[in-house]
Design a protein around this motif. Structure first.
Motif, PDB file in Angstrom:
ATOM      1  N   TYR A  81      66.261  46.210  36.380  1.00 24.32           N
ATOM      2  CA  TYR A  81      65.678  44.668  36.119  1.00 24.32           C
ATOM      3  C   TYR A  81      65.125  44.609  34.903  1.00 24.32           C
ATOM      4  O   TYR A  81      64.729  45.572  33.812  1.00 24.32           O
TER       5      TYR A  81
ATOM      6  N   ASN B 225      69.890  40.407  29.251  1.00 26.98           N
ATOM      7  CA  ASN B 225      69.235  41.005  30.146  1.00 26.98           C
ATOM      8  C   ASN B 225      70.002  41.852  31.014  1.00 26.98           C
ATOM      9  O   ASN B 225      69.567  42.498  31.866  1.00 26.98           O
ATOM     10  N   ASN B 226      71.266  41.068  31.592  1.00 22.97           N
ATOM     11  CA  ASN B 226      72.121  41.847  32.465  1.00 22.97           C
ATOM     12  C   ASN B 226      72.618  43.107  31.760  1.00 22.97           C
ATOM     13  O   ASN B 226      72.448  44.222  32.628  1.00 22.97           O
TER      14      ASN B 226
ATOM     15  N   SER C  42      69.450  45.714  31.983  1.00 23.25           N
ATOM     16  CA  SER C  42      69.238  46.054  33.376  1.00 23.25           C
ATOM     17  C   SER C  42      69.991  47.188  33.617  1.00 23.25           C
ATOM     18  O   SER C  42      69.532  48.211  34.280  1.00 23.25           O
TER      19      SER C  42
ATOM     20  N   ASN D 139      70.739  44.313  38.139  1.00 23.27           N
ATOM     21  CA  ASN D 139      70.531  43.098  38.700  1.00 23.27           C
ATOM     22  C   ASN D 139      69.956  41.885  37.767  1.00 23.27           C
ATOM     23  O   ASN D 139      69.528  40.642  38.197  1.00 23.27           O
TER      24      ASN D 139
ATOM     25  N   ASP E 173      64.669  39.616  36.534  1.00 26.35           N
ATOM     26  CA  ASP E 173      63.440  39.238  37.641  1.00 26.35           C
ATOM     27  C   ASP E 173      62.617  38.146  37.572  1.00 26.35           C
ATOM     28  O   ASP E 173      61.870  38.389  36.504  1.00 26.35           O
TER      29      ASP E 173
ATOM     30  N   VAL F 253      58.338  43.438  36.074  1.00 27.79           N
ATOM     31  CA  VAL F 253      59.430  43.405  36.454  1.00 27.79           C
ATOM     32  C   VAL F 253      60.524  43.969  35.474  1.00 27.79           C
ATOM     33  O   VAL F 253      61.669  43.998  35.552  1.00 27.79           O
TER      34      VAL F 253
END
Length: 454
Positions: free
Chosen positions: A389, A399-400, A403, A429, A432, A446
């Motif tokens: 995350y 961010n994808n 993570s 994922n 978050d 997160v």
């Protein structure tokens, strides 16, 4: 001095403008609330206070009469009926419970059809000034009453009596007039037909404290003032007017004090809810910073499971696992403990954490990854899903990828520690968003990798 006076006037003007604007905004808010929730109880000028009414019916003089005169025969319980009462009134409700009214009426007092009384006719004109009590609201019965209402009214009245025919008892009184005064009391049941229109019945008793005419038009033989009585029964319509949708008799309204009492009751209810202990750890929910602690695990005063070595595993559970798994060869105990371990891992209590924009776990996360490593070594038939995350800072695409890279690095660490990569699956994922993105401390929670047993 002149400047001070100018400043004072300016401040006063600003204050008055702000007050007027607040009242305007409050009324606007009330109107919007009525439109959105018409059955919601509210306060304020959100109902029509003025109403007009017309009524028709029968008036009967009770006493006094000269001998041989009466409206209906004494031996008849109901007697006959005649339409001889005509009225018009205006009412203003100061509050949902109390109001004022004035009523003008015209009555032709004469014998009823079928009566054996001698003929007579007296004109009676009356003006009343009365207080009104909404009994349904006074006793808080509006929910039960629904479309039905009940008003009580009482006050003072002034009237004029005038015989309209000469009689044997009063051969020379036709056209003479007498002013009287007294009190009036009545009850008015009603039913709402539409929001601002209702049908009502009214029963009123009028008592004159200054009267010299008998109801047949003759002078009383008594030299002092008479106490005359007049009974009126009528049916009529009441129409409310104003800018609002409904009259105060029917709107769902609370007085300010009732509103305050309800607010206090709501606060008590909220306090009772806050005192709940959802996870049964002995700490009320409103003080519980970790409202999902594992049953039986020791917590601190804020409901957080005790973790003195900051490895993400509650100390009490960690000691139990070490004792029953590492040092105990009892098969039954190991099976039970493995179930607890799987719950602990799957619920996210064992996690690896990351600094902003980093793909390598923090040093403090080593023990948690070691915990997963020991579990996989002790359970060679198990596989694990590694889920990465990121916090909300940065673009979604960034961010994808971040993570996924975090999950990949944790997989690499476990593989280098001797775990078959085929037992390890990675999932990125992305973001978050379950915490406040403006809180640095919340975002730390997160930026993580968690694990799922497969």
């Amino acid at each position: 001095m002149k400047n001070r006076l100018l400043l004072l006037i300016t401040l006063l003007s600003v204050s008055l403008t702000a007050t007027a604007q607040k009242k305007k905004d409050d009324k606007k808010a009330d109107k919007e609330l009525i439109a959105a929730e018409p059955d919601k109880e509210i306060t304020g000028d959100t109902y029509n206070k003025w109403s007009v009414e017309i009524d028709l019916g029968q008036s009967k003089g009770g006493k006094p009469y000269a001998e041989g005169y009466y409206m209906s025969d004494p031996d008849k319980v109901l007697g006959g009926f005649q339409l001889n009462h005509y009225g018009f009134g205006v009412r203003y409700m100061i509050s949902p419970k109390f109001g004022l009214k004035t009523h003008l009426s015209y009555d032709d007092i004469k014998k009823l059809p079928g009566s054996e009384s001698l003929d007579f006719k007296v004109q009676h004109i009356q003006m009343t000034f009365e207080g009104v009590v909404n009994a349904v609201r006074l006793f808080d019965l509006q929910d039960e009453a629904k479309r039905f209402g009940l008003l009580f009214h009482f006050g003072i009245q002034a009237s004029q009596m005038s015989p309209k025919m000469n009689t044997a008892a009063a051969p020379n009184n036709k056209g003479k007039k007498e002013l009287n005064g007294g009190v009036i009391v009545g009850v008015t049941p009603a039913i709402r037909l539409f929001d601002n229109l209702s049908l009502f019945a009214d029963i009123a008793i009028n008592s004159n404290i200054r009267q010299h005419f008998n109801w047949d038009g003759s002078y009383s033989e008594r030299s002092n003032n008479l106490t005359g009585s007049l009974f009126t029964t009528s049916l009529g319509f009441s129409y409310a007017f104003g800018k609002q949708k409904i009259h105060g008799d029917w709107a769902l309204i609370q007085d300010k004090k009732d509103k305050e009492i309800d607010a206090l009751n709501n606060r008590i209810g909220e306090i009772e809810t806050l005192m709940n202990d959802s996870d049964k750890d002995g700490v009320p929910d409103y003080l519980d910073a970790e409202n999902n602690s594992i049953a039986g695990v020791a917590v601190d005063t804020k409901g957080r499971m005790v973790d003195k070595n900051n490895n993400g595993v509650p100390d009490e559970l960690e000691k139990y696992v070490d004792k029953t798994i590492t040092n105990n060869n009892n098969t039954n105990s190991a099976t039970v403990t493995n179930g607890m371990l799987e719950q602990l891992i799957n619920d996210g209590y064992v996690a690896a954490y990351f600094d902003p924009n980093k793909t390598q776990p923090t040093t403090a996360s080593s023990d948690n990854i070691g915990f997963i490593l020991n579990y996989l070594k002790n359970n060679p038939d198990k596989s694990i899903e590694i889920i990465g995350y990121a916090d909300e800072l940065g673009s979604t695409a960034y961010n994808n990828k971040l993570s996924g890279d975090r999950a990949a690095n944790v997989k690499a660490i476990l593989a280098k520690a001797g775990i078959n990569p085929n037992r390890l699956t990675i999932v990125g994922n992305g973001i978050d968003d379950s915490v406040d993105k403006n809180s640095d401390y919340a975002r730390r929670l997160v930026r993580k990798v968690v694990f799922k047993i497969k």
